[in-house]
Design an enzyme around this catalytic site. Structure first.
Site, PDB file in Angstrom:
ATOM      1  N   ARG A 267       0.868  -1.175   0.000  1.00  0.00           N
ATOM      2  CA  ARG A 267       0.000   0.000   0.000  1.00  0.00           C
ATOM      3  C   ARG A 267       0.905   1.225   0.000  1.00  0.00           C
ATOM      4  O   ARG A 267       1.477   1.568   1.032  1.00  0.00           O
ATOM      5  CB  ARG A 267      -0.841  -0.058   1.276  1.00  0.00           C
ATOM      6  N   HIS A 271      -3.481   3.939   4.868  1.00  0.00           N
ATOM      7  CA  HIS A 271      -4.625   3.018   4.941  1.00  0.00           C
ATOM      8  C   HIS A 271      -5.870   3.750   4.455  1.00  0.00           C
ATOM      9  O   HIS A 271      -6.575   3.298   3.569  1.00  0.00           O
ATOM     10  CB  HIS A 271      -4.805   2.519   6.367  1.00  0.00           C
ATOM     11  N   TYR A 280       4.499   5.134  11.310  1.00  0.00           N
ATOM     12  CA  TYR A 280       4.679   3.714  11.624  1.00  0.00           C
ATOM     13  C   TYR A 280       5.559   2.936  10.642  1.00  0.00           C
ATOM     14  O   TYR A 280       5.839   1.780  10.870  1.00  0.00           O
ATOM     15  CB  TYR A 280       3.327   3.014  11.797  1.00  0.00           C
TER      16      TYR A 280
END
Lengths: 374, 327
Positions: A267, A271, A280
């Site tokens: 990705r 998200h 992160y």
């Protein structure tokens, strides 16, 4: 998780065909594709990415409450999306914009849901059996399995008539593999030997949690414990995504039972528009995967086959036109009538819906009456 | 032409399910142990032998899986009837029921239907272990998109299960398991009535008693005792928990001026609370006393040796009747 020795691949990251013992059974399926079909793979990947970028912009400009980007996952989606036949049923999660487009969903219908105008957006029967998005992680895996049980009850597998045989393909992500519903779907699929392909897009992250927290073993191994064959493919290689899904769907339609494909992909974006991936994950990881970009890779392959630059320019122009068309039509979308809140909760008349709809109409009319009286 | 037969509710449900299976090839039964065993309460006894394993399916032991695959089957044009083995085992399926089954018609902007029935044996009086005697109906009544009903007699069970299966909306079908065995007359020629209709089962003039499922036998017993003491009691069988058929209830309250609600479920935020509030709003000037609820205590269902204390009985109902009459 990066590619392993088990990862099936037909296109190297440089866009060259990989010939190996492992890929030998998939290459013939690619050789059957026409030039036009290969061009279509590229076109849908590029146009969907342009749509995705435009939708991200629209969200940033306050035109959508939320956006769910698909950037980076185009090959996994486009290859598998073209492998399903028109009579098959597709159960997406909520990021499968390229497959939605392949099955005939208007990109703006996806926008309508994320703009807060509807919880769904289309009638699956009018969109070549592409079902609506499911936001609760993994729930759709059971609906897909139930649908596949229905196909079996209808007797529509292994009939000898390729136009009649049907199967189901269900999409989910690495996070969903931890949900009980996905495990229960694998149990039911194995028990009833459903005509069904479980297509896992392992994009490495479930919002901010890495796939290593979901599973300590490669996820393609998990279905074997349920009695379902699983394979791992390079999800950024549109050709293996097509060929592996085509083979698995053919097997499902011919009554050989369920199959499981893990597509390793990434990705590139967040998200959703609500999270910040820099909190992160590392820049190095992002750059590693951007170098494996599915569109660049496939374009190199097409150029290597002699595709001219005019084709690529035309696709880029179509992508830009699609993006501006989506923007224009998004800004023109109206707000649904309030009656919609009450009209579709039940299929049959329901006293509370009738009473509350009437109450709201009277309440709103009371303001008009007061205004008129003044 | 009536065909009266005396049978217990479990047999009446079996007859209703058999008729639904015979009348519509799209009707399917699915659940745990419903095949050769006939279900732990034998409600589906003999149906797999008669209709085959494809239409009467023993499923894997997974309630979310049962409900979730039933949803997929409904999307594929089938009309699944799921058996949840016991009330307290429904919660693994709660997400699929409330987030999916209940909302899918709405999520599709009304373009699809969800004709799924979830059968739930519920309630106490059978001396069973934990998770086997609960009354969870309020959770489902609170969820938009679901319908919830509960028969109290074998005859109602026979036609109501058929009407529930005929409904294009999802129906939670709560079966009072302590009433599975007592016999009653069933008219097998009954062709069905509106599913969501409450019924006056005993006429009276001084107090209205209202309840559903197994509570009806307690209410009728209380009415008998009260009659012997000279008090005239009207008893209404709610039958439908969602939606609630208020007309017979309001008509009765306007006549008697007093309403006592009884249920096995805990009283806090319950079906009885909802009805008490609505009756107070709609029949305020007819009430001679506050609406009084008699309910299970707001505790977990107790160990079986204490259940007779937990569950409302005729004495507790009559205590409430006395309090209502004291106003």
């Amino acid at each position: 998780m990066s590619y392993t020795e088990a990862t099936l691949q037909l296109l190297s990251p440089e866009g060259r065909l990989v010939e190996s013992d492992a890929s030998a059974e998939y290459l013939p399926l690619i050789q059957q594709l026409t030039d036009q079909q290969l061009r279509e793979f590229h076109r849908v990947m590029v146009v969907t990415r342009a749509f995705d970028v435009e939708a991200t912009n629209l969200q940033r400009q306050g035109q959508m409450g939320l956006w769910v980007p698909s950037m980076g996952q185009e090959a996994a989606q486009v290859g598998s999306g073209f492998a399903a036949r028109p009579q098959d049923h597709v159960f997406p999660a909520y990021r499968e914009h390229a497959i939605a487009h392949i099955r005939g969903v208007d990109y703006v219908d996806i926008v309508r849901m994320l703009r807060g105008l509807t919880h769904g957006g289309w009638d699956p029967r009018e969109k070549n059996n592409f079902h609506i998005y499911t936001l609760v992680i993994g729930s759709q895996s059971l609906h897909a399995t139930g649908y596949a049980m229905g196909i079996q009850l209808d007797g529509d597998t292994n009939t000898g008539d390729p136009e009649r045989d049907r199967a189901v393909i269900v999409y989910f992500g690495d996070g969903a593999t931890s949900q009980g519903d996905v495990s229960e779907a694998l149990v039911f699929a194995a028990s009833y030997q459903t005509p069904e392909v479980f297509f896992l897009q392992n994009n490495q992250w479930a919002i901010s949690v890495p796939v290593s927290t979901q599973s300590r073993t490669p996820l393609y191994l998990r279905p074997s414990g349920f009695g379902i064959p699983g394979i791992q493919i390079d999800g950024n290689d549109v050709l293996i995504s097509y060929a592996a899904t085509r083979k698995a769907m053919d097997e499902a339609r011919s009554g050989q039972g369920p199959r499981f494909i893990e597509a390793l992909t990434y990705r590139i974006g967040a998200h959703t528009s609500s999270d910040d991936p820099t909190k992160y994950r590392t820049q190095e990881e992002l750059e590693h995967w951007m170098a494996l970009d599915p569109i660049t890779r496939f374009a190199s392959y097409l150029r290597g086959r002699g595709e001219g630059e005019e084709f690529f320019r035309d696709v880029d122009a179509e992508a830009a036109d699609t993006a501006s068309d989506v923007r224009r039509r998004t800004l023109e979308l109206g707000i649904p009538p309030v009656e919609n809140m009450f009209d579709n909760v039940y299929s049959e008349p329901h006293p509370l819906m009738q009473q509350q709809k009437q109450w709201l109409a009277d309440y709103e009319a009371s303001f008009d009456a007061e205004g008129a009286a003044e | 032409m009536s065909e009266l037969q005396s049978m217990p509710m479990a047999k009446a449900l079996n007859a209703g399910l058999r008729k639904a299976l015979a009348d519509d090839p799209k009707v399917l039964l699915m659940g745990e142990d419903i095949g050769p065993l006939g279900g732990v309460f034998r409600v589906t006894e003999g149906l797999q032998a008669e209709f085959g394993k494809q239409r009467v399916m023993d499923t894997p032991l997974a309630e979310s899986g049962i409900v979730g695959t039933a949803i997929g089957l409904a999307l594929a044009g089938y009309r699944p009837v799921c058996e949840i083995q016991f009330d307290g085992f429904i919660y693994p399926g709660f997400d699929q029921i409330t987030s999916q089954l209940a909302k899918l018609t709405n999520r599709h902007d009304g373009t699809i239907t969800m004709p799924v029935v979830i059968r739930v044996p519920y309630g106490g009086h059978i001396g069973a272990v934990e998770h086997h005697q609960e009354s969870p109906e309020a959770y489902f009544a609170h969820t938009a998109g679901l319908r919830s009903v509960s028969p109290s007699t074998p005859h109602d069970a026979y036609w109501m299960i058929q009407e529930a299966i005929a409904s294009n909306d999802p129906v939670m079908f709560f079966e009072p398991k302590s009433r599975y065995w007592p016999k009653g007359d069933v008219d097998l020629s009954e062709s069905g009535r509106p599913l969501h209709s409450s019924r006056v089962v005993r006429e009276g003039t001084e107090v209205t008693l209202l309840g559903h499922g197994a509570m009806l036998s307690v209410l009728l017993q209380a009415a008998e005792i009260a009659a012997a003491e000279g008090t005239s009691i009207e008893v209404i069988d709610l039958r439908s928990i969602s939606p609630i058929d208020y007309d017979p209830i309001l008509a009765s309250v306007r006549k008697t001026g007093r309403l006592v609600l009884a249920q096995e479920a805990p009283g806090f935020v319950s079906v009885g609370s909802e009805i008490a509030a609505t009756v107070t709003e709609k029949a305020f000037y007819s009430l001679e006393a506050p609406v009084i609820r008699v309910a299970g205590f707001d505790t977990p269902f107790p160990p079986a040796k204490l259940e007779t204390v937990y569950l409302p009985d005729a004495d507790r109902v009559l205590d409430a009747v006395d309090r209502a009459l004291a106003y």
